[in-house]
Enzyme design. Structure first.
Site, PDB file in Angstrom:
ATOM      1  N   ALA A  16       0.801  -1.232   0.000  1.00 46.65           N
ATOM      2  CA  ALA A  16       0.000   0.000   0.000  1.00 46.65           C
ATOM      3  C   ALA A  16       0.830   1.276   0.000  1.00 46.65           C
ATOM      4  CB  ALA A  16      -0.949  -0.001   1.202  1.00 46.65           C
ATOM      5  N   ASP A  65       7.388  -8.190   4.996  1.00 47.64           N
ATOM      6  CA  ASP A  65       7.582  -9.035   3.824  1.00 47.64           C
ATOM      7  C   ASP A  65       6.505 -10.108   3.901  1.00 47.64           C
ATOM      8  OD1 ASP A  65       8.274 -10.918   1.935  1.00 47.64           O
ATOM      9  OD2 ASP A  65      10.360 -11.107   2.563  1.00 47.64           O
ATOM     10  N   TYR A 156       4.082 -14.731 -13.028  1.00 47.72           N
ATOM     11  CA  TYR A 156       3.023 -13.803 -12.622  1.00 47.72           C
ATOM     12  C   TYR A 156       1.642 -14.375 -12.945  1.00 47.72           C
ATOM     13  CZ  TYR A 156       0.697  -9.196 -12.220  1.00 47.72           C
ATOM     14  OH  TYR A 156      -0.114  -8.138 -11.870  1.00 47.72           O
ATOM     15  N   ALA A 159       0.791 -17.143 -10.539  1.00 45.77           N
ATOM     16  CA  ALA A 159       0.447 -16.618  -9.223  1.00 45.77           C
ATOM     17  C   ALA A 159      -0.955 -16.029  -9.217  1.00 45.77           C
ATOM     18  CB  ALA A 159       1.465 -15.559  -8.803  1.00 45.77           C
ATOM     19  N   LYS A 160      -1.289 -15.272 -10.246  1.00 45.43           N
ATOM     20  CA  LYS A 160      -2.593 -14.619 -10.294  1.00 45.43           C
ATOM     21  C   LYS A 160      -3.722 -15.622 -10.521  1.00 45.43           C
ATOM     22  CE  LYS A 160      -1.315 -10.374  -9.520  1.00 45.43           C
ATOM     23  NZ  LYS A 160      -1.585  -9.799  -8.188  1.00 45.43           N
TER      24      LYS A 160
END
Length: 255
Positions: A16, A65, A156, A159-160
């Protein structure tokens, strides 16, 4: 007559410090939540926190992390102590390590899976204790249109896509406890991350954005605020019968 005190609900937004995460944190604060702003570097969260506090909201910067289980537990415990028990979680933290599969290293793959997918799992596991204890909760995972496949993003995309499966499974497991779990899958969004992609391709960000806009039915790229709006819907009280859904916010049909 006795007065009724309404306890302010607490939200955690990961990743964020900037981009979609920052826009989401600011939007949830405007919606009335106290917001924990999580990112790798606590100092980098200062701008998001300052924006929220300037508008009269409560915010807390926390370094974490999300791929590290001990750090996740410590971060959630700190939020509980300093802001209150978190019952809203937005899993937005992410990194990119793009490359074609024959060039992609083990570390490229593992680090992306670690932050996006393992990170979302660890955060959800830690926060669900507070959600189920309260009998109410909202978790929103940030997937991507890349979950449908995207050249140079085997890590990526995996993961998504995994986040979408995680979303549906958590929705089944946590729904009986008053907790909904949904997923927002952005299309092309103008952020520092996409600007870095343009730089790697050797073109200006304006060229990069224009190229994508021509393929989007609404003829523009997305903004972080577009995603924040969608998250805002999923976490509100009125969305309590919406559970396990994947919403593509991409300017056109996906999925």
């Amino acid at each position: 007559m006795p007065t009724t005190t309404t306890v302010q609900r607490v939200a955690i937004v990961t990743g964020a410090a900037r981009g979609i995460g920052a826009a989401t944190a600011v939007r949830l604060a405007a919606d009335g939540f106290a917001v924990a702003v999580l990112d790798l570097d606590e100092a980098a969260c200062a701008s998001t926190v300052a924006t929220i506090e300037k508008e009269g909201g409560r915010a807390l910067a926390v370094d974490c992390d999300v791929s590290d289980a001990a750090q996740v537990e410590a971060a959630v415990a700190r939020v509980d102590t300093e802001l209150g028990a978190p019952t809203v979680l937005v899993n937005n933290a992410g990194i990119v390590r793009d490359n074609l599969v024959f060039k992609m290293t083990d570390r490229d793959f593992d680090s992306v899976i670690g932050v996006h997918l393992r990170g979302a799992f660890l955060m959800a596991r830690a926060v669900q204790r507070h959600q189920t204890a309260a009998g109410w909760g909202r978790t929103v995972n940030l997937s991507s249109s890349a979950a449908l496949g995207n050249r140079g993003q085997a890590n990526y995309s995996s993961a998504k896509a995994g986040l979408q499966g995680l979303t549906k499974t958590l929705a089944i497991e946590l729904g009986p406890f008053g907790v909904t779990v949904n997923c927002v899958a952005p299309g092309f969004i103008a952020t520092e991350m996409t600007a870095a992609t343009a730089q790697r391709m050797g073109i200006t960000f304006e060229e990069f954005t224009d190229r994508y806009a021509q393929s989007i039915p609404v003829r523009r790229g997305g903004r972080p605020e577009d995603i924040a709006q969608a998250v805002s819907f999923f976490v509100r009280e009125e969305a309590g019968f919406v559970n396990g859904q994947i919403l593509y916010v991409a300017g056109g049909p996906k999925g």
